[in-house]
Scaffold this motif. Structure first.
Motif, short mmCIF file in Angstrom:
data_model
loop_
_atom_site.label_atom_id
_atom_site.label_comp_id
_atom_site.label_asym_id
_atom_site.label_seq_id
_atom_site.Cartn_x
_atom_site.Cartn_y
_atom_site.Cartn_z
N ALA A 77 0.84 -1.20 0.00
CA ALA A 77 0.00 0.00 0.00
C ALA A 77 0.88 1.25 0.00
CB ALA A 77 -0.90 0.00 1.23
N TYR A 78 0.41 2.30 -0.64
CA TYR A 78 1.11 3.58 -0.61
C TYR A 78 0.59 4.41 0.55
CZ TYR A 78 3.19 2.49 -5.08
OH TYR A 78 3.94 1.89 -6.07
N ILE A 79 1.53 5.02 1.29
CA ILE A 79 1.18 5.90 2.42
C ILE A 79 2.00 7.17 2.30
CG2 ILE A 79 0.46 4.06 4.00
CD1 ILE A 79 3.25 4.12 5.26
N ALA A 80 1.49 8.25 2.88
CA ALA A 80 2.21 9.52 2.82
C ALA A 80 1.96 10.29 4.12
CB ALA A 80 1.73 10.34 1.62
N VAL A 81 3.04 10.80 4.70
CA VAL A 81 2.97 11.59 5.94
C VAL A 81 3.94 12.76 5.83
CG1 VAL A 81 2.38 9.57 7.37
CG2 VAL A 81 4.77 10.29 7.17
N GLN A 82 3.77 13.75 6.72
CA GLN A 82 4.71 14.87 6.76
C GLN A 82 6.11 14.35 6.98
OE1 GLN A 82 2.85 16.40 10.52
NE2 GLN A 82 4.95 16.99 10.98
N ASN A 129 -3.56 11.62 1.67
CA ASN A 129 -4.19 10.59 0.85
C ASN A 129 -3.27 10.24 -0.32
OD1 ASN A 129 -6.81 10.61 2.25
ND2 ASN A 129 -6.95 12.68 1.42
N THR A 130 -3.38 9.00 -0.77
CA THR A 130 -2.66 8.58 -1.98
C THR A 130 -3.64 7.87 -2.89
OG1 THR A 130 -2.00 6.47 -0.99
CG2 THR A 130 -0.45 8.30 -0.77
N GLN A 131 -3.42 8.01 -4.20
CA GLN A 131 -4.26 7.33 -5.18
C GLN A 131 -3.40 6.96 -6.37
OE1 GLN A 131 -7.43 9.78 -6.64
NE2 GLN A 131 -8.28 8.17 -7.93
N LEU A 132 -3.34 5.66 -6.67
CA LEU A 132 -2.54 5.17 -7.79
C LEU A 132 -3.44 4.94 -9.00
CD1 LEU A 132 0.24 4.14 -8.77
CD2 LEU A 132 -0.47 1.86 -7.99
N THR A 133 -3.06 5.56 -10.11
CA THR A 133 -3.77 5.35 -11.38
C THR A 133 -2.69 5.04 -12.41
OG1 THR A 133 -5.44 6.97 -10.74
CG2 THR A 133 -5.35 6.36 -13.06
N GLY A 134 -2.63 3.81 -12.85
CA GLY A 134 -1.57 3.39 -13.75
C GLY A 134 -0.23 3.52 -13.08
N THR A 135 0.64 4.37 -13.65
CA THR A 135 1.96 4.62 -13.03
C THR A 135 2.03 6.00 -12.39
OG1 THR A 135 2.88 5.45 -15.10
CG2 THR A 135 3.16 3.08 -14.65
N THR A 136 0.87 6.61 -12.20
CA THR A 136 0.82 7.94 -11.57
C THR A 136 0.28 7.82 -10.16
OG1 THR A 136 0.47 9.00 -13.71
CG2 THR A 136 -0.09 10.28 -11.76
N LEU A 137 1.08 8.28 -9.20
CA LEU A 137 0.67 8.28 -7.80
C LEU A 137 0.34 9.71 -7.40
CD1 LEU A 137 0.33 6.69 -5.14
CD2 LEU A 137 2.69 7.29 -4.60
N LYS A 138 -0.90 9.94 -7.03
CA LYS A 138 -1.35 11.26 -6.58
C LYS A 138 -1.26 11.30 -5.06
CE LYS A 138 -5.15 14.54 -6.76
NZ LYS A 138 -6.46 14.87 -7.30
#
Length: 141
Positions: A77-82, A129-138
């Protein structure tokens, strides 16, 4: 120059050097203590097909971008924090083997969901928040 003058000169130089460094430390700690919150208005994308972001293709990989640590957990899973510790704003690292974020300065640790698991930090990390679409991670607020 005799020995006494030489040692006196060396002592004064060392004292001046130490004083300059201590003043610099005080400035850095004052500015870093005010930066213990994560960035606001986060909204950026990472192209995972680029070599600069390749570390996020492997479970346990992480990188820092825009004041945010983005990591791929061991579960995938992709996660993102400060990126900064909530205690004194030192840069955190992601330790995938322990599934946590770690502050090397005072030893604070945070779970993958940003919760404090070991002080001296007392406030959770800002999570994005993270969102993977294809090879793009938002990554966004």
């Amino acid at each position: 120059m005799d020995r006494k003058d030489f040692l006196n000169s060396m002592g004064m130089s060392a004292a001046a050097f130490a004083l300059i460094n201590c003043i610099g430390c005080k400035k850095n700690s004052e500015s870093s203590s005010s930066d213990t919150t994560g960035p606001t208005g986060v909204n950026f994308t990472l192209d995972l097909s680029l070599a600069a972001n390749a570390t996020l293709l492997s479970n346990g990989g992480s990188l820092v971008s825009n004041g945010v640590i983005i990591a791929k957990t061991n579960a995938g899973a992709y996660i993102a924090v400060q990126r900064s510790c909530t205690h004194e704003s030192y840069t955190l690292t992601y330790q995938s083997a322990n599934s946590r974020f770690y502050c090397p300065n005072h030893g604070a640790t945070f779970s993958e969901n940003g919760a404090v698991t070991n002080g001296p930090a007392s406030r959770s990390l800002t999570v994005y928040n993270t969102q993977l679409t294809g090879t793009t991670l938002k990554v966004y607020s």
